[in-house]
Enzyme design. Structure first.
Site, short mmCIF file in Angstrom:
data_model
loop_
_atom_site.label_atom_id
_atom_site.label_comp_id
_atom_site.label_asym_id
_atom_site.label_seq_id
_atom_site.Cartn_x
_atom_site.Cartn_y
_atom_site.Cartn_z
N ARG A 112 0.80 -1.29 -0.10
CA ARG A 112 0.01 0.10 0.08
C ARG A 112 0.75 1.26 0.02
O ARG A 112 1.80 1.23 0.71
CB ARG A 112 -0.96 0.10 1.36
CG ARG A 112 -2.01 -1.21 1.26
CD ARG A 112 -2.82 -1.29 2.56
NE ARG A 112 -3.68 -2.35 2.47
CZ ARG A 112 -4.88 -2.40 3.29
NH1 ARG A 112 -5.10 -1.32 3.65
NH2 ARG A 112 -5.53 -3.42 3.21
N THR A 349 -18.87 5.11 15.58
CA THR A 349 -17.64 5.85 15.18
C THR A 349 -17.84 7.26 15.41
O THR A 349 -19.04 7.72 14.97
CB THR A 349 -16.81 5.46 14.05
OG1 THR A 349 -15.65 6.33 13.95
CG2 THR A 349 -17.66 5.74 12.81
N LYS A 352 -16.72 9.26 11.28
CA LYS A 352 -17.07 9.09 10.09
C LYS A 352 -18.21 10.02 9.71
O LYS A 352 -17.94 11.31 9.68
CB LYS A 352 -17.35 7.82 9.34
CG LYS A 352 -16.21 6.70 9.54
CD LYS A 352 -16.52 5.33 9.23
CE LYS A 352 -15.17 4.45 9.05
NZ LYS A 352 -14.22 4.41 9.99
#
Length: 563
Positions: A112, A349, A352
């Site tokens: 990544r 959460t 977000k």
């Protein structure tokens, strides 16, 4: 010497034969025994070594003072010799191991690379890269409602930062409690209509802390986990150190088969998500609760990718299941039991849809007090900064009364999905807000992401293993209220160009191969979107008046319950 000789008389064949004519070996003179033993080819050598050792020991005892002085004088040299001996063998090649593992990721194309993306609050959904003039449109953020740049949220955070400083000063256990934590946990509990809530530094930490503690404290607990559960839940289950079963994704028949293996009296936990972030699939929460009640299990629901987006007040899919009941009652609980009531613990959460950072769990008063008292992930983690908690609480309050944010997000998602379908571009079908564009190859997914960025100034991150299974690599697109139709048209043209450039398989190509994940599968039964047309026609005025600036009582459990 006498001891050795007597042992030889018992064990050595030579001495044994020599003394066999005697009536009792113990009556022999000591000298006779020793003399016979010394004539033995084996015992003679042993007795000679023993004699030398004894003599040496006696000499060493006599010379002890001098030897000790010499030892002290030579101590430094002895230490050096020991160090030299310790380093004769080469050390483990740590850097070689690191490079070997990294090379594996490069070879299988799962390595990544993180792009430098700096989202601009005043120009959302725009961001700049390393240089401020190098701007791109972000199409893969989880800031689903764009509340990170909401002016009310930002203003509250600024005021709190100026008044209370940058950090919390430590854990609650050491640095103490504060009004921002009290208010935030009250807002979370009210959102999910639970008795209590507890805020963590992230939902990863919350999931790990809650699940692992349940496993450690509930003797013989058995955990049943959906195969697509998030890594945070998987880690929590591992740390729980108890029996676990993985059921096929959203396969309730398989789940029931596993549950039926145990008596109802055995403690059980069913862990699952509402919206699965990489596929967009949605769990049937009500039916899972049915199974939990039938087999005596607790339910653990992760609503991370659903809070803010579903339900009339943004509490998630569990609220959306009883949409009209919750809409008409507002912040109050409906008169009848709801799906949200049936779920034992809900995690979510703040990072977000609520635009800040942090995580939480909501549940019964006793459960929350128990977690507050025992969970290491809560007790020993520094509290979120006051400004973050104040901003998160404001974001929850703001979105609760703004149904239009959720509706705009849904409309923009539907526009993009339809546009991709018209271009025969494969989107993994689902009833949620996630738009997973199937590529099916890690290297091609990476190249697709790079072309979108470099040629079209669009940022969409490629999703590869281990986030998704090998062979199911994809681009994950997430529209927000700020991704208007004109921006969507630019995106659609860009994705079409990428598919042409890389000759990526379209829906017709997947169909010829038999299909994958619902793409090109003739027998796939598409699920209806969670939001109905009637729900999308509602306005903010159709919400109950009590959701606007409601007075929410402080939670007793946040500080600890006095008995």
């Amino acid at each position: 010497m006498d001891s050795i000789a007597r042992q030889s008389a018992k064990l050595c064949p030579f001495v044994s034969r020599a003394t066999s004519s005697l009536r009792n070996v113990q009556t022999l003179q000591q000298g006779n025994i020793s003399a016979m033993a010394q004539r033995c080819p084996f015992m003679g050598q042993a007795m000679q070594k023993a004699h030398l050792t004894t003599s040496a020991a006696a000499g060493a005892a006599a010379a002890a003072p001098a030897a000790q002085e010499a030892s002290r004088a030579a101590g430094k040299d002895q230490s050096s010799v020991m160090a030299d001996r310790a380093t004769q063998e080469a050390k483990f090649d740590y850097e070689g191991l690191f490079e070997q593992d990294l090379q594996k990721k490069r070879l299988d194309k799962s390595y990544r690379f993180f792009n430098n993306i700096n989202r601009l609050a005043k120009e959302f959904p725009m961001a700049h890269r390393q240089q401020e003039e190098d701007k791109v449109t972000v199409w893969c953020s989880n800031d689903y409602l764009a509340l990170s740049k909401n002016q009310q949220v930002v203003d509250v955070m600024k005021r709190t930062l100026d008044k209370y400083g940058a950090g919390a000063g430590g854990t609650r256990n050491i640095a103490g409690h504060n009004q921002h934590a009290l208010r935030l946990e009250a807002e979370v509990a009210a959102l999910h209509k639970k008795e209590g809530a507890l805020v963590f530094s992230s939902c990863f930490v919350a999931n790990d802390a809650v699940i692992s503690l349940l496993g450690q404290k509930l003797k013989d607990l058995v955990i049943f986990s959906d195969e697509l559960n998030h890594a945070s839940m998987i880690v929590g289950i591992k740390h729980a150190s108890t029996t676990k079963h993985i059921f096929k994704h959203n396969d309730l028949e398989h789940l029931e088969e596993l549950l039926a293996m145990y008596p109802k009296s055995t403690p059980k936990l069913i862990a699952f998500e509402s919206v699965y972030s990489m596929s967009g699939s949605v769990a049937d929460i009500n039916k899972i609760c049915d199974l939990a009640e039938k087999y005596g299990a607790l339910t653990f629901l992760d609503e991370v990718h659903a809070v803010g987006l579903y339900g009339p007040h943004g509490a998630g899919v569990a609220e959306h299941c009883d949409f009209e009941s919750h809409r008409s009652s507002g912040i109050a609980s409906p008169a009848h039991q709801t799906v949200m009531d049936r779920v034992d613990m809900i995690t979510g959460t703040l990072g977000k849809s609520f635009g800040t950072v942090g995580g939480y769990v909501a549940g019964s008063l006793r459960l929350i007090d128990w977690l507050r008292s025992y969970a290491p992930g809560f007790i020993f983690t520094t509290s979120l900064p006051p400004s973050v908690m104040a901003g998160a609480a404001e974001a929850i309050r703001y979105q609760r009364s703004h149904l239009d944010l959720r509706q705009a997000q849904q409309r923009h998602t539907a526009y993009v999905k339809q546009g991709l379908a018209d271009l025969d571009i494969p989107v993994i079908p689902n009833p949620s807000h996630i738009v997973p564009v199937l590529v099916g190859n890690p290297d091609l997914a990476r190249q697709a992401s790079e072309i979108l960025m470099d040629k079209h100034r669009i940022y969409v991150q490629a999703i590869n293993f281990p986030t998704v299974a090998r062979g199911t690599e994809r681009l994950r697109i997430t529209p927000t209220p700020g991704h208007t139709d004109d921006l969507s048209d630019i995106l659609l043209d860009a994705v079409d160009d990428v598919f042409n450039t890389l000759q990526l398989p379209r829906v017709k190509d997947w169909k010829r191969q038999g299909g994958l994940l619902g793409v090109g599968q003739s027998d796939y039964m598409a699920e209806p979107n969670l939001w109905t047309e009637d729900q999308l026609q509602l306005s903010n005025d159709d919400l109950h008046p009590n959701v606007r600036e409601p007075i929410i009582d402080q939670l007793e459990v946040s500080s600890g319950i006095r008995y």
